[in-house]
Design an enzyme around this catalytic site. Sequence first.
Site, PDB file in Angstrom:
ATOM      1  N   GLU A 142      53.170  -6.180  27.985  1.00 27.16           N
ATOM      2  CA  GLU A 142      52.357  -7.042  28.840  1.00 27.16           C
ATOM      3  C   GLU A 142      50.949  -6.481  29.004  1.00 27.16           C
ATOM      4  O   GLU A 142      49.975  -7.243  29.095  1.00 27.16           O
ATOM      5  CB  GLU A 142      53.030  -7.221  30.198  1.00 27.16           C
ATOM      6  CG  GLU A 142      54.427  -7.845  30.146  1.00 27.16           C
ATOM      7  CD  GLU A 142      54.468  -9.166  29.403  1.00 27.16           C
ATOM      8  OE1 GLU A 142      53.424  -9.851  29.323  1.00 27.16           O
ATOM      9  OE2 GLU A 142      55.541  -9.526  28.881  1.00 27.16           O
ATOM     10  N   HIS A 149      48.962  -7.663  26.139  1.00 24.33           N
ATOM     11  CA  HIS A 149      48.496  -9.042  26.314  1.00 24.33           C
ATOM     12  C   HIS A 149      47.239  -9.085  27.177  1.00 24.33           C
ATOM     13  O   HIS A 149      46.328  -9.876  26.920  1.00 24.33           O
ATOM     14  CB  HIS A 149      49.589  -9.890  26.971  1.00 24.33           C
ATOM     15  CG  HIS A 149      50.631 -10.391  26.021  1.00 24.33           C
ATOM     16  ND1 HIS A 149      50.322 -10.919  24.782  1.00 24.33           N
ATOM     17  CD2 HIS A 149      51.985 -10.484  26.141  1.00 24.33           C
ATOM     18  CE1 HIS A 149      51.439 -11.293  24.180  1.00 24.33           C
ATOM     19  NE2 HIS A 149      52.455 -11.037  24.972  1.00 24.33           N
TER      20      HIS A 149
END
Length: 301
Positions: free
Chosen positions: A145, A148
């Site tokens: 994450e 991202h």
Amino acid sequence: MDPIYKNIAANKRWTYFFFLLYAVLIGVIGYLIGLYIGSPIMGLLMAVVLFAIILLVTYYGGQNIVTTMAGAREVSKQEEPYLHNTVEALSIAAGLPMPKLYIIDTEVPNAFAAGRNPENASITVTRGLLERLDRLELEGVIAHEMAHIRNYDVLLATVAVVLAGTIVFLGYMARYSSYGSLFRGRDRGGGQGQIIFLVVFLVLVILAPIFAQLLKFAISRQREYLADATGANYTGYPEGLASALEKISGQQKSKSKLRNDALNGLYIINPALGAKSSNRGSTLFSTHPPTDERVKRLREM
């Protein structure tokens, strides 16, 4: 050019492109409404105001909208020290600011990131993720994450979710408005101009959900492969993420509070596919590549 920087540039271009397409769609709807009320200019002005409001809300409030839609709640370091310490350590490793942390109270393991840039981002995990993964697996998911966020995937994904949701909402509104106008037109005898308006308006109603779906599909599958590889580099242990992906994929449920057509593409594993996410054929039209392929690539690093 480094693949990461290419991905960042591409994500920003796609974001601007989506806003442009959305502006055109809102403009067409506003113009048609203007024709219907007898003032195309007024209709266009209404569209400009509406687009400006939606643009500002999407860009500056998209993260909050997404976490609210997901049913997540923000947690402090005092509430979740284990999660906070894990994310803090990986933020330092990635050279990123500490994101806000949210939790969804469900036993189904999953996670996603949202926001507009590294300085304004959040990571959301489920209670099930914290309970079912060991430390190395959790680090793998958080690092994914973080990737991202660094790659600006969160900007593109957040914009896509919010715009897709508003487009679908406008489609529903247009559908009901068209039905009412159609019946009123019959009562009054209608007119050629009104019939043309209703036909074009109904076409827009049909295209709206298709356009919304295209927004979600435009988020390339390659972003997941890149985030997997980048996350594995942050931790130095690809097996942690590979094992986590297998666990998460196998523990999705057909009925879960995570299931949301607008948000499915944000999660590290698509909740709508669940265990089927490992099947290449079932994800032909998915925003995510097959889990088994992702795991294979990680274990080959």
